[in-house]
Design an enzyme around this catalytic site. Structure first.
Site, PDB file in Angstrom:
ATOM      1  CB  THR A  79      39.637 -26.047  68.050  1.00  0.00           C
ATOM      2  OG1 THR A  79      39.393 -25.716  66.677  1.00  0.00           O
ATOM      3  CG2 THR A  79      39.173 -27.482  68.276  1.00  0.00           C
ATOM      4  CE1 TYR A  81      43.364 -29.678  66.759  1.00  0.00           C
ATOM      5  CE2 TYR A  81      41.632 -28.493  65.576  1.00  0.00           C
ATOM      6  CZ  TYR A  81      42.649 -28.507  66.517  1.00  0.00           C
ATOM      7  OH  TYR A  81      42.942 -27.369  67.222  1.00  0.00           O
TER       8      TYR A  81
END
Ligand code: UDP
Length: 331
Positions: free
Chosen positions: A117, A142
């Protein structure tokens, strides 16, 4: 050859499964169905309901099916949830990835493609568009949980005959142009899905988080990539690794950004429907502008986007949202 797709019942994973089947690969999906759906897995693929953290199960699957290539999508993806419950993110995204990677090493997997990501960059400090060598400063558990898995892969690939690609996604949106799968998770937080839900009256209104950013219209800028182009990048990465092209860490985005207002206007235009837009305060943790430098993936994989068009992204997202509504009304 059989390919394993973890998280293949989810949004991105299910598109990958269709792509692999279309390309003539045999596919096994490992998904515990915590956020995915069994109906999202095509009948031609085998669905195994189970956890990537179950090492015995994973090793049996890999060994019995002589799997050499793994796509790893399973994981938790909601940034604010990672802030309130970091340990579950480090468990799902880091600890269980470690177990999966160990199983892959034991069973001689040679290609491992990981769903990473742009959150590994945090707020890009220097140049926008952001390059892969930019400083890695994730701002959420995250992002950190994904970065830790990237680092594990780097070290494991140096010690064992496993090759890897980490693809760092920018803002993935849209759906399969053939309408076979799409983003189906309830309580969507992502902009394009939320706006499509508002257009179809699945939510009463759309909120814009912050209109005082230093951008032309005051809203945040993101690099929205059509899921089909993202999946193509994964397939090219698989071929690159199979051809011994070497390990790869690459951005997946188009290299230009769009504002929140531009996206909402497009959803209204494509749907032909108006909906209430409420201007709200900034959402915690949002970076002003996040745009990929995609020159590396283009040069390394020969990737050429075929759907770099907001109207197309929104058309496919809306079509899927309408199909999902019909499905949910039936059940
Ligand atoms: N956004 C918004 N309203 C929403 C959802 C998102 O204004 O209902 C904004 C959000 O603040 C950000 C951009 O849209 O500036 C993209 O957010 P999204 O959650 O889709 O992706 P992110 O970039 O946070 O991963």
């Amino acid at each position: 050859m059989t390919v394993l797709v973890t998280g293949g019942a989810g949004y991105i994973g299910s598109h990958m499964v269709w792509k692999l089947l279309d390309a003539g690969e045999r596919v096994i999906v490992l998904d515990r169905l915590s956020t995915g759906f069994d109906w999202a897995v095509p009948a031609e693929a085998k669905l195994v309901v189970g956890d990537i953290g179950d090492q015995d199960l994973v090793e049996t699957l890999l060994g019995e099916n002589e799997i050499k290539s793994v796509f790893h999508f399973a994981g938790s993806v909601v940034v604010p949830d990672s802030v309130s419950d970091p340990l579950s993110y480090y468990l799902n995204n880091t600890v269980k990835s470690r177990t999966l990677i160990e199983a892959c090493v034991h069973q001689g997997v040679s290609e491992f493609i990981f769903s990473s990501t742009a959150a590994v960059y945090g707020t890009p400090a220097e140049a926008i568009p952001v390059k892969e060598e930019a400083e890695l400063r994730p701002e959420s558990p995250y992002g950190t949980s994904k970065l830790m898995t990237e680092l594990m892969l780097r070290d494991v690939a140096a010690a064992h005959p496993l090759h890897y690609a980490c693809l760092r996604y920018f803002n993935v949106a849209g759906a399969d142009p053939l309408g076979r799968t799409g983003q189906s998770t309830p309580k969507a937080t992502h902009l394009i899905k939320a706006a499509c839900e508002a257009a179809l009256s699945k939510r009463p209104e759309m909120r814009v988080f912050g209109t005082d950013y230093p951008t032309p219209d005051g809203t945040c800028i993101r690099d929205y990539i059509h899921i089909t182009d993202l999946i193509e990048a994964h397939y090219l990465a698989l071929q690159h690794l199979r051809n011994e092209g070497g390990n790869l860490i690459a951005n997946c985005g188009y290299g230009h950004g769009l504002s929140v207002f531009e996206v909402i206007d497009m959803v209204k235009q494509v749907s032909g429907l108006d909906f209430d837009v409420v201007l709200s305060d900034r959402r915690a943790g949002d970076a002003v502008s996040v745009v990929a430098d995609s020159s590396l993936i283009k040069s390394q994989l020969g990737w050429q986007p075929g759907h770099d068009n907001l109207q197309e992204i929104v058309t496919h997202a809306l079509a899927w949202e309408a199909a999902l509504e019909r499905r949910n009304n039936k059940t």
